[in-house]
Scaffold this motif. Sequence first.
Motif, PDB file in Angstrom:
ATOM      1  N   THR A 110      56.060 -19.395  -6.020  1.00  7.71           N
ATOM      2  CA  THR A 110      57.486 -19.737  -5.981  1.00  7.71           C
ATOM      3  C   THR A 110      57.779 -20.717  -4.853  1.00  7.71           C
ATOM      4  O   THR A 110      58.558 -21.657  -5.019  1.00  7.71           O
ATOM      5  CB  THR A 110      58.324 -18.463  -5.802  1.00  7.71           C
ATOM      6  OG1 THR A 110      58.110 -17.595  -6.934  1.00  7.71           O
ATOM      7  CG2 THR A 110      59.808 -18.781  -5.694  1.00  7.71           C
ATOM      8  N   GLN A 111      57.141 -20.530  -3.700  1.00  9.59           N
ATOM      9  CA  GLN A 111      57.391 -21.408  -2.572  1.00  9.59           C
ATOM     10  C   GLN A 111      56.965 -22.845  -2.870  1.00  9.59           C
ATOM     11  O   GLN A 111      57.606 -23.794  -2.413  1.00  9.59           O
ATOM     12  CB  GLN A 111      56.644 -20.910  -1.328  1.00  9.59           C
ATOM     13  CG  GLN A 111      56.979 -21.678  -0.061  1.00  9.59           C
ATOM     14  CD  GLN A 111      58.460 -21.596   0.303  1.00  9.59           C
ATOM     15  OE1 GLN A 111      59.030 -20.507   0.369  1.00  9.59           O
ATOM     16  NE2 GLN A 111      59.093 -22.736   0.519  1.00  9.59           N
ATOM     17  N   ALA A 112      55.903 -23.017  -3.662  1.00  8.44           N
ATOM     18  CA  ALA A 112      55.477 -24.367  -4.037  1.00  8.44           C
ATOM     19  C   ALA A 112      56.555 -25.053  -4.852  1.00  8.44           C
ATOM     20  O   ALA A 112      56.823 -26.251  -4.681  1.00  8.44           O
ATOM     21  CB  ALA A 112      54.169 -24.302  -4.816  1.00  8.44           C
ATOM     22  N   ILE A 113      57.204 -24.301  -5.737  1.00  9.94           N
ATOM     23  CA  ILE A 113      58.288 -24.874  -6.538  1.00  9.94           C
ATOM     24  C   ILE A 113      59.470 -25.233  -5.647  1.00  9.94           C
ATOM     25  O   ILE A 113      60.084 -26.301  -5.788  1.00  9.94           O
ATOM     26  CB  ILE A 113      58.709 -23.889  -7.645  1.00  9.94           C
ATOM     27  CG1 ILE A 113      57.531 -23.643  -8.603  1.00  9.94           C
ATOM     28  CG2 ILE A 113      59.924 -24.403  -8.404  1.00  9.94           C
ATOM     29  CD1 ILE A 113      57.793 -22.596  -9.664  1.00  9.94           C
ATOM     30  N   VAL A 114      59.794 -24.352  -4.708  1.00 14.92           N
ATOM     31  CA  VAL A 114      60.891 -24.624  -3.759  1.00 14.92           C
ATOM     32  C   VAL A 114      60.617 -25.916  -2.998  1.00 14.92           C
ATOM     33  O   VAL A 114      61.491 -26.779  -2.861  1.00 14.92           O
ATOM     34  CB  VAL A 114      61.062 -23.444  -2.769  1.00 14.92           C
ATOM     35  CG1 VAL A 114      62.063 -23.811  -1.671  1.00 14.92           C
ATOM     36  CG2 VAL A 114      61.506 -22.199  -3.495  1.00 14.92           C
ATOM     37  N   ASP A 115      59.374 -26.079  -2.524  1.00 13.68           N
ATOM     38  CA  ASP A 115      59.036 -27.255  -1.719  1.00 13.68           C
ATOM     39  C   ASP A 115      59.126 -28.537  -2.540  1.00 13.68           C
ATOM     40  O   ASP A 115      59.654 -29.552  -2.071  1.00 13.68           O
ATOM     41  CB  ASP A 115      57.628 -27.105  -1.152  1.00 13.68           C
ATOM     42  CG  ASP A 115      57.525 -25.980  -0.132  1.00 13.68           C
ATOM     43  OD1 ASP A 115      58.582 -25.575   0.400  1.00 13.68           O
ATOM     44  OD2 ASP A 115      56.400 -25.502   0.114  1.00 13.68           O
ATOM     45  N   VAL A 116      58.613 -28.512  -3.749  1.00  9.69           N
ATOM     46  CA  VAL A 116      58.631 -29.712  -4.579  1.00  9.69           C
ATOM     47  C   VAL A 116      60.056 -30.091  -4.966  1.00  9.69           C
ATOM     48  O   VAL A 116      60.417 -31.278  -4.998  1.00  9.69           O
ATOM     49  CB  VAL A 116      57.752 -29.513  -5.832  1.00  9.69           C
ATOM     50  CG1 VAL A 116      58.001 -30.631  -6.855  1.00  9.69           C
ATOM     51  CG2 VAL A 116      56.283 -29.473  -5.450  1.00  9.69           C
ATOM     52  N   LEU A 117      60.884 -29.097  -5.237  1.00  9.07           N
ATOM     53  CA  LEU A 117      62.271 -29.371  -5.622  1.00  9.07           C
ATOM     54  C   LEU A 117      63.152 -29.718  -4.422  1.00  9.07           C
ATOM     55  O   LEU A 117      64.240 -30.260  -4.598  1.00  9.07           O
ATOM     56  CB  LEU A 117      62.869 -28.151  -6.333  1.00  9.07           C
ATOM     57  CG  LEU A 117      62.266 -27.790  -7.698  1.00  9.07           C
ATOM     58  CD1 LEU A 117      62.885 -26.499  -8.216  1.00  9.07           C
ATOM     59  CD2 LEU A 117      62.496 -28.916  -8.693  1.00  9.07           C
ATOM     60  N   GLY A 118      62.662 -29.412  -3.222  1.00 13.66           N
ATOM     61  CA  GLY A 118      63.511 -29.596  -2.042  1.00 13.66           C
ATOM     62  C   GLY A 118      64.692 -28.635  -2.077  1.00 13.66           C
ATOM     63  O   GLY A 118      65.785 -28.946  -1.616  1.00 13.66           O
ATOM     64  N   MET A 142      60.030 -31.546 -12.526  1.00 10.77           N
ATOM     65  CA  MET A 142      59.449 -31.329 -11.197  1.00 10.77           C
ATOM     66  C   MET A 142      58.792 -29.957 -11.094  1.00 10.77           C
ATOM     67  O   MET A 142      57.804 -29.790 -10.365  1.00 10.77           O
ATOM     68  CB  MET A 142      60.524 -31.474 -10.129  1.00 10.77           C
ATOM     69  CG  MET A 142      61.118 -32.870 -10.029  1.00 10.77           C
ATOM     70  SD  MET A 142      59.979 -34.034  -9.276  1.00 10.77           S
ATOM     71  CE  MET A 142      60.306 -33.708  -7.561  1.00 10.77           C
ATOM     72  N   ILE A 143      59.313 -28.994 -11.832  1.00  9.21           N
ATOM     73  CA  ILE A 143      58.716 -27.658 -11.768  1.00  9.21           C
ATOM     74  C   ILE A 143      57.270 -27.697 -12.259  1.00  9.21           C
ATOM     75  O   ILE A 143      56.371 -27.092 -11.666  1.00  9.21           O
ATOM     76  CB  ILE A 143      59.549 -26.654 -12.590  1.00  9.21           C
ATOM     77  CG1 ILE A 143      60.880 -26.372 -11.874  1.00  9.21           C
ATOM     78  CG2 ILE A 143      58.781 -25.338 -12.788  1.00  9.21           C
ATOM     79  CD1 ILE A 143      61.852 -25.549 -12.680  1.00  9.21           C
ATOM     80  N   THR A 144      57.025 -28.425 -13.348  1.00  8.09           N
ATOM     81  CA  THR A 144      55.644 -28.492 -13.855  1.00  8.09           C
ATOM     82  C   THR A 144      54.725 -29.256 -12.908  1.00  8.09           C
ATOM     83  O   THR A 144      53.506 -29.094 -12.946  1.00  8.09           O
ATOM     84  CB  THR A 144      55.606 -29.150 -15.244  1.00  8.09           C
ATOM     85  OG1 THR A 144      56.142 -30.475 -15.159  1.00  8.09           O
ATOM     86  CG2 THR A 144      56.416 -28.347 -16.256  1.00  8.09           C
ATOM     87  N   LEU A 145      55.328 -30.107 -12.063  1.00  8.67           N
ATOM     88  CA  LEU A 145      54.529 -30.816 -11.058  1.00  8.67           C
ATOM     89  C   LEU A 145      54.271 -29.976  -9.818  1.00  8.67           C
ATOM     90  O   LEU A 145      53.610 -30.420  -8.891  1.00  8.67           O
ATOM     91  CB  LEU A 145      55.209 -32.125 -10.661  1.00  8.67           C
ATOM     92  CG  LEU A 145      55.317 -33.193 -11.752  1.00  8.67           C
ATOM     93  CD1 LEU A 145      56.071 -34.415 -11.227  1.00  8.67           C
ATOM     94  CD2 LEU A 145      53.937 -33.609 -12.231  1.00  8.67           C
TER      95      LEU A 145
END
Length: 539
Positions: free
Chosen positions: A139-147, A239-242
């Motif tokens: 989940t944190q990876a998604i948070v970081d990518v989405l800002g 962005m989530i898939t990235l």
Amino acid sequence: MPIYVTGHRNPDTDSIGSAIAYAELLNSINPDETYLPVRLGELNAQTRWVLERSGAAEPALLRHVMLRVRDVMQETVPLAGQDAPVREVGLMMAREERDLVPLVDDAGTLSGVMTERVLARRYIRESREASRLDAPTATQAIVDVLGGRLVAGEADREVSGRVWVLAMDVASLPAGIVTGDVAVVGNRSDAQRSAIEAGVTLLVLSNDSEPDDDVLALARERGTGVITAPLDSYVTSRMITLSEPSHALMDRHPLTVRPDDLVVDIADDVKDIHYSAAVAVDERRRPVGLVTRADLLNPRPRKVVLVDHAELAQSVPGVEQAAIVEILDHHHIGSIETHIPVRATFDPVGSTATLVVERYLSAGVEPSQSSAIMLVGAVVSDTVILNSPTTTARDRAAIDYLESILGLDAVAFGQEMFGSTSDTSMTPAKDIVSGDAKAYQLATGQSLCIAQVETVGNSLIERSDELLEAMHAARESGGHAVYALMVTDIVAKGTKLLVSGNSAPVARAFESDEQNGMIDLPGVMSRKKQVAPKLLAAF
């Protein structure tokens, strides 16, 4: 890349001494380059004696000058962790203008590669079917990518499954939503609640939408993570898939090479693979470089300075692929070819070391003590203490100069050198016949080889049967028409010539009789001046 200064394949004292001293001089007068003396074979006892006496370092063994991977590879290569988000690696590729990025595990070992082709295929796939995460994603990876910001749930919880954008009426929500999926919703509380109730693992609110208190409470009750993100719903879903780890998309079986692999051996593999590159790895499979098709187009060849020879058969393997910078020799002009004009000196003196001394004098540079001793040993070795018919006034002048800066007697030095190293009673015959051997190409396309050993007395001649047997083996393995060994007595100042192969032309060349594979040549001491020319003419 250093410029190698090398003598011939069966190094003698002149070959080694000239390489060491000339490399020293070239480094002194050309500080922008690095000249490295090397050897092409094992050293004989005499050369080792002079090296020990001088204190000079033994040159490193150079096996070939064919281009290796380390000569052409890009040493500075961006790396990414195999768990890094796909977007992070993609941005690195764009920033570094790379088509490929190697991915490593926590120990730095190569796991795979991310390529532009893989990323392109991913986007094409998503244009034809529902977006999904190919691997569990934190989940944190998604948070970081989405800002974005995590407002409910655990940062280390992993999610997987499809990614839904809920833009339709609540009554029309897709029936396929299951646990593990991700839903992207705008500021519609009813759709947010419906997604949570449908069982999504993660709810992402686009356009910085904030969840109502009752939605937040429901999410916490159901264990659903909630993220608020600044991007619109479409971009957010992409962005989530990235955000997924790169190992989900990487090529797990990349083309790898070793730094010492020959370029000629790996070139076709690099050109054939779809991403046109190979990762250079060390013995622990850690990336140390990258070789691309572009690196193989016009590679910079290795550079060499040749001393004491100009025959292809005597030179370093691969010399035809190298850039020959200079040739400094006292033999005849041989079969070496150059692609561009080079400085080449073929001067009839007794030793190549004499030419090196003259180079020092011309440059106004004094050789170090170790190089000067190597030069003394080289001159007195090749001229047999200034007794060979090849000896010139220039060789004597070189010795006078070296004696003046060293304060030694070159004749006494030479006598000690030959006396300490001429005993071959314990040396295997195969080593004697190959220790100082030079091959020559004949006009017929065949080759002949002439070896020489300096000795005192008849002890070595008493082993003639053993020597001839070793010469027969060397001739057959080398494919030579004739193999000759000069057993030169430096005290008696003469040579016994042992011949393996067609000995009749050899005997005629010297107008002498051959008996049991041996021809007596009184007064003959020089291979270069008295033997090689006659044998080359005879065949």
